[in-house]
Every structure is written in C-alpha cells, then in structure tokens.
Design an enzyme around this catalytic site. Sequence first.
Site, PDB file in Angstrom:
ATOM      1  CG  HIS D  94      -1.642   1.306   1.395  1.00 57.39           C
ATOM      2  ND1 HIS D  94      -2.438   1.842   0.406  1.00 57.39           N
ATOM      3  CD2 HIS D  94      -1.716   2.190   2.428  1.00 57.39           C
ATOM      4  CE1 HIS D  94      -2.978   2.977   0.821  1.00 57.39           C
ATOM      5  NE2 HIS D  94      -2.550   3.213   2.032  1.00 57.39           N
ATOM      6  CG  HIS D  96      -0.942   7.721   0.666  1.00 59.99           C
ATOM      7  ND1 HIS D  96      -1.517   8.663   1.474  1.00 59.99           N
ATOM      8  CD2 HIS D  96      -1.417   6.515   1.097  1.00 59.99           C
ATOM      9  CE1 HIS D  96      -2.294   8.065   2.380  1.00 59.99           C
ATOM     10  NE2 HIS D  96      -2.243   6.771   2.169  1.00 59.99           N
ATOM     11  CG  ASP D 119       4.329  -5.072 -21.711  1.00 60.08           C
ATOM     12  OD1 ASP D 119       3.921  -5.874 -22.557  1.00 60.08           O
ATOM     13  OD2 ASP D 119       5.172  -4.189 -21.960  1.00 60.08           O
ATOM     14  CG  HIS D 170      -6.872   5.517   1.078  1.00 57.92           C
ATOM     15  ND1 HIS D 170      -7.174   4.489   1.930  1.00 57.92           N
ATOM     16  CD2 HIS D 170      -5.614   5.889   1.396  1.00 57.92           C
ATOM     17  CE1 HIS D 170      -6.152   4.264   2.736  1.00 57.92           C
ATOM     18  NE2 HIS D 170      -5.207   5.089   2.433  1.00 57.92           N
ATOM     19  CE1 TYR D 228      10.189  -7.764 -22.312  1.00 52.28           C
ATOM     20  CE2 TYR D 228      10.532  -8.810 -20.188  1.00 52.28           C
ATOM     21  CZ  TYR D 228      10.703  -7.732 -21.027  1.00 52.28           C
ATOM     22  OH  TYR D 228      11.385  -6.625 -20.593  1.00 52.28           O
TER      23      TYR D 228
END
Lengths: 232, 232, 232, 232
Positions: D94, D96, D119, D170, D228
């Site tokens: 998490h 910001h 991708d 948020h 890839y």
Amino acid sequence: MLEQLKREVYEANMQLPEYGLVTFTWGNVSGIDREKGLFVIKPSGVAYDRLKPEDMVVMDLEGHKVEGGYRPSSDTDTHVVLYNCFADIGGVVHTHSSWAACWAQAGRDIPCYGTTHADYIYGSVPCVRNLTREEIEEAYERNTGVLIADEFELRDLDHNATPAVLCKNHGPFTWGKDASEAVHHAVVLEEVARMAARCEAINPGVKPAPRELQDKHYYRKHGADAYYGQKQ
Amino acid sequence: MLEQLKREVYEANMQLPEYGLVTFTWGNVSGIDREKGLFVIKPSGVAYDRLKPEDMVVMDLEGHKVEGGYRPSSDTDTHVVLYNCFADIGGVVHTHSSWAACWAQAGRDIPCYGTTHADYIYGSVPCVRNLTREEIEEAYERNTGVLIADEFELRDLDHNATPAVLCKNHGPFTWGKDASEAVHHAVVLEEVARMAARCEAINPGVKPAPRELQDKHYYRKHGADAYYGQKQ
Amino acid sequence: MLEQLKREVYEANMQLPEYGLVTFTWGNVSGIDREKGLFVIKPSGVAYDRLKPEDMVVMDLEGHKVEGGYRPSSDTDTHVVLYNCFADIGGVVHTHSSWAACWAQAGRDIPCYGTTHADYIYGSVPCVRNLTREEIEEAYERNTGVLIADEFELRDLDHNATPAVLCKNHGPFTWGKDASEAVHHAVVLEEVARMAARCEAINPGVKPAPRELQDKHYYRKHGADAYYGQKQ
Amino acid sequence: MLEQLKREVYEANMQLPEYGLVTFTWGNVSGIDREKGLFVIKPSGVAYDRLKPEDMVVMDLEGHKVEGGYRPSSDTDTHVVLYNCFADIGGVVHTHSSWAACWAQAGRDIPCYGTTHADYIYGSVPCVRNLTREEIEEAYERNTGVLIADEFELRDLDHNATPAVLCKNHGPFTWGKDASEAVHHAVVLEEVARMAARCEAINPGVKPAPRELQDKHYYRKHGADAYYGQKQ
C-alpha cells in the site's frame, strides 16, 4: 588572456546542467570585460562534462574571434547584439530550458502571477515575434538580438528590470550584471514559467498579481529602499 | 544563547532544500522558546550551502533583534504575528514551494480530495485575499500575519488542525509544534497541492472526500483515539 | 566476436537508465556491423544493473541468433526489419520513455513547435496506426517494423531527417548512424514530446513553427552548410 | 522467527523510497509464509531510514500479532483480508504514490491506453467506491479489504491478471507472488497512472488500446506461451 573571466564564464556554464536547465549542449553563457570591450563565450557543441576553462572563446563586440581553439557558440551573434544594445549588462545566457521553451513555443508572454516572479522580473516576460524569412536568411542570430532590443524599445521596457525574454518557437535569453547573475535569472525564469503554466491550469481565469504587490516585492529586493538580504 | 534551538532551527532550514521545497534562498524557518519569549530565524538572503547554526538570528515577540550578526529574514514580521496569535505553535515555515505557490497564485483554497491531505490537515487549506495597497504600504509583512490570523478567526478554523495557509499571489506558510514539524507540514502541503491539481485535471468534476473519511483519517493520527504510529 | 560493437551497444543500453528513459527492463538498443551483416542487441528482460557487455546477443539480418547465451530482446524482429529497410542506419532504440509513450498512447503525430525539435527532426514525428488483429497474430514484432517502413514510404519521409517514430498505443523507436546516436535521438524525442504536450496546454491554439525557422535550425546542424559544433 | 521473510519484506519496504513511491512513512509492504499461515509487515509510522529487518512485525491471518516489538502498520487489517481472499498471493503493498493516488482521488478506473499497462495489468485498474459511514465506523481497514475482494468478484476480475486496485479518495494497493513482485507492480501502476493522465491531456478523446494489442502484450509476458525474458 582574460583568465579570470574565462573561469567565471566556465563556472556559469557548468551551472546550467547543475540546475537542470540544459540537455546535451543546448545552452551557452557569456560574460564581458567592458573595459577591454571583449567577451568570453562557450565553444559550440562541446559537451559540458568535457568543457574546461581554457576552452572558452574570446570575442570582440563586432563578433570577431580574438582568441580560442574552438568555434564560438552558434548563437554568438545574438550575444554580440545584446552586449551592444544593453550597454550595462555583464553576462548573457541562452538555453532551451524546458518550461521557458514551452512558453516560447506557445508564443505567449509570461504574465506576472506572483511574488516569485515579481521578486526578480518587473512585469511580464515578453515573447518576441518570429523573424521573417528575410531576416532569417540575412543574419539569423544577429537579427534575433536586434529583434529583442527593438521589442524592449517598442514596449518601453527597462532591460535591467526585465532581464529575460522569450524568442517565439525557440527559447529564452536572460542577462545580468555578470555571467553568474544571468544564470541566476535563467533559473528564476524556468521556475516562473513552470508555475505560471500550472497556475493557469488550476484557475483558467487567473489574473496577474495586483500592481502594488508586484511593486512591493520588486522594490524590497531592488533599488535604494531594498531591505532583502544583507547590507554589502 | 539558545544554542540548542539555533541548531534545531538550522537543521529545519536545511531540510527545505533537501525536500526540494526551495530554490536559492526562497524560504525560511523559525522556532520559538515559549518560556523565554524569544524565537530564532534564518538570516535574510543567505545561501543554504553557506548557512551555519550560529548564523541564526534571535528575535523577541515584538519583532526586535536580540542577537545575531545578520539581518533576520525579510518575512520575520509575519512570523512574529503568527507566534503572537497562535499562542501554542512552536515553529513557522515560509516557502515558495512550487505547487503550493501555484495554488496561491491561482487564488484558490486547496480542497481535501483524499486521505493524504486528511491525515494531516482538517478540511481545505485556506487561501487568504490580497492585502490592500494601504495594508501593503503600512506594514506588508506584519499585515500578512494579521490577515492570516483574521481569516482563521473569520472561518472559525483551528490552527492546530489546519497548520497551513496560502497567501494569494505569493506562497504558503505552515506551522507546527516545533520547527521540524512545521517543515513536515510544508512537505505535506506541497504533495497535497500537487495531487489536488493533477486530480482536478483527471476528473474536472471531482468532489472533496466524504466528511466521514476525512474524519476517520484525521482522528486515526490525532487526538486521544489515535492509533497510527507507535505509543510514546 | 564483434567485441568492440558489443561494448558500444552495451554502453548505449546503459545510457537509457542514465537519461531516465527506462523503468525496469523496458527498453533495448542494438547496433550493426554493416560489412558483416550482423547486429548486436540487448538480451530480453535482463536488468540493467546486471547487464554486461558479453551478454549482448549477435543476430543476422534474417533474425537468426548467431551467438549469445541469452534470448535476444523480444522486439528483435522489429530491429531486423528496420535495418533491412533503412539500409544506412547503424543503431536502433526502443523504449517506453514516458512522454513519447504518452503521445503514442494518444495516437498523435508530434508537431514541430520549436527549434529544439527542428534541430534534430525535420517535420512532425509520425505516429503509425495500430496493427490489425491479423498482422498481430501473424508476426507482431516483424509487422511493427514493416508498418514503420511502409508509413515512411507512404508519407515520403527521409528516415535520416526523421529518425524517430511512434507506434500507436505502444511507444517510440529511434535510430541513428550508430547505437549512441540512436540513444541521443531517443533523449531528444522524449524532451520534444514533453515540451509539445506542455506547449499545447499553455496555448491550445498553438501552430507549428514556421517552415523557414525549422529549415534554418535543421540545416545549421545538418548537411553541407552546417555551422553548429566543431569542424571534424 | 521467519528471519528470511523478514529480510525480504524489509528489502521490499526499502524499495518504496528508492523508487520514489513514498513520502515520509506513507507506505507499507507485507509478505506471507503460506505454509505457516503467518505474514510479516512494516511497523506503523517508523521512518524508512531507521527501519531494520528485525523491526518487521509477524501477524497471523486473523490479524493477531505473533511477534514484534512494534505495532504493525495501521493498514494491517486490509492486508489480512487480501491474503485471506486472494489465496495465492504472496505479498501486498500500500502506498500513496503520487499519480496513482491522483486517480484514486479522482475516483476513476485507469483505462488501458497502451502496452506499458498491458504488459502487466489485464484491462483497467479498478477504482472501488467509498466505504459508507457505517463501514468506516465498524472496521475501516478490514472493510477496505472486503470491499476490494467484493469488487473483484462483482466485476469478475482475476486478481493475478489485475494485481492492482485504487481505493477512492485514498490510494492504491498492489500485490504479487511475493513482496518484491508486489513492489514491482506498485512501480508499474505509478508509471501507468502518470502516462494515462498525460495521454488524456494530449488527446481528450483517446480510446483504450485495442483488445488484440492488450492480449498480445499480456500473453507474451504471461502464461504458457510467454516469450518475454529468459527461460528459467
């Protein structure tokens, strides 16, 4: 010759990448010795990380090379005209610094939206028109300088109070009492250009700062009644 | 005198360039010793890379210099008023940090669009009006402080819950329990200003965060029921 | 084999993160030895900070691996086509550099708004259409190259004067006389893309730079009458 | 206990400031040992430059602290729910981070405008609604996790193909097979968010990338036919 000035101009040139104002070789700084009537300028297209003080090129005010192993900056003739027309300036800077060049490409004067601008530049930063095809073919770099000087006369601007200009579809020139102050003004201009663009996005109807606020900030830093900084 | 406070205020000043909040000398931090009624502030126009703890200037709460070899910041009188009106704050910061100054230039309050803002600042960041010509001429810096304090009273804002303000066409002031927290709030304000501008560009019809979400985030970090961070 | 070319291509690859053009492994540079008909390219998905010159993969112009312990870049077949169609280029770069990729995602050519662009790229940077489902399924990477070459022919563009292209919803390719110049063009393209976007925000009605100004800048750096930089 | 996992989670946390995804302490990473049913997470509000591997807090999947001298991140209950609902993920992040948080504040899904997005993330990045006042008061952090899981079910999204979500007003959560991959996805999300915002400014009528191009890029990196990178 002019070893001290060469070092100063070299150091002012090196500040351009330091302050993030140039990519590759897209900028040049010069400084003048008014007594000798000679100025010193960055050589053309030499990478900043290989530049040395002794690489600086010495020019006279008719645009002739006086000393130096390299060709001078391709914009040298603009510097020549600015030194001749603005008789008390000591240094000139040209860059393609990103935000200032955006305003130049947009073809707009930068309005004075706040005190960051007013602390250094009195009123708008003018953007001069494109040169005509004839002016370009005749003498592109020299006529760029002539156009700047003409525009300042036409608008009745004091080049010491407005030490910056934008050339349409090209980029900014700034100047100052010496090469170092000219770079200082180039940094201010870039920040002012960035803030003006973002400010217009935040408030599309924004107006310039009130004249009395602009005056207050300009004159607390400049002139007889200035009180910003330390007495010298 | 006040050697410990001088060091704290020096270090808080040095955080401004570290966090990218200042160009050149465009910022100042002060911190106060409430028992002695004296505060310590950065000298005016001294470059950050030459600043030393002992250069800090000691002032009293009437705006007189008590100690120091330099002139204090030209914005000192604003700090004086803020310390007098907000009687429990311990530090004050002024900058021209780029995004916060853009909102100040735009003349708009910064709405609370999310929890990054709500974690530190309760409600909008207010933008105060321009001073009148008379207020500028009478005492520009002092009246800037008076206007801020008046606006907080008029809007019934708690200065501890809203530790930041924008001065129209100028820039932000922030404060906190000490100089270091005031700088912390200056960093938060700059990020909040950046995100609010970009958020409005992504969704021009965006609304502030719901009140209950703002409350939740503010009070999980502040007050008796806070549970963010470690118990101290 | 090709040790010198491997080192050059390795160093050109390492310039991508240095100039801020790549996140993680989102970019690749190749360089060719025209006499041998072999080119050298970055291996696929190897982190830049672990890359070594000897990791470079040697390929022929039919897209077969000639030497190397790793698989070549997944975009290798696009490089193959570009080397075959643009018979005098010496290096190719592909990145997802942020601003150029934004224009690619937006599906627009980048107009020439100023001299920063005109100094390196003659006219707009073209954005090619999406491949069809059939073209993708048949041979995605190869058909990307074919589409670029076709578009240059269709628009009658000189690939040396326009050393950059955008692939719609994907990102840019650039090229040059060697790997290092191809990277140089990638840096220019990113700056040009950034400035064009901001310039349009500052003046939504902006027009491309006048043709005579574009010509002046392009030809003072390129061709027989160039006078930028030092004689070699 | 779990010394190896603590080190991995510590290193993943330290990558957040390295990649410019956090200011101050605004982010947290966790990683899980699925056999033991225990996960390790950053302590709440501890500065990154003082963090040590042994400061990591060990939690069980009911949200009880099993070991550690510090309180766990205030967002721990969201991590608990994500580990319980997305039974094969190994790490959660998490932040910001600035651009992703702007989209969260704007309350919009991030459309897939190009291959940089495709991708790694299949389709749009979803933005979930605000929690109600009741949901906030009952259990803010837990209900944040529940809302995310519900939204993925409602939209029939595969959490492995869409390893990112925005919480309205948020910020983002991302996840992956371990803590390091979850951080990788947080970096991708930030870049994707930045490019999508700028892309819409360049072309306000822009459409998502064609489905066949999204498929091509996603499946050349994921699943049985991926080509890839290097074989492992």
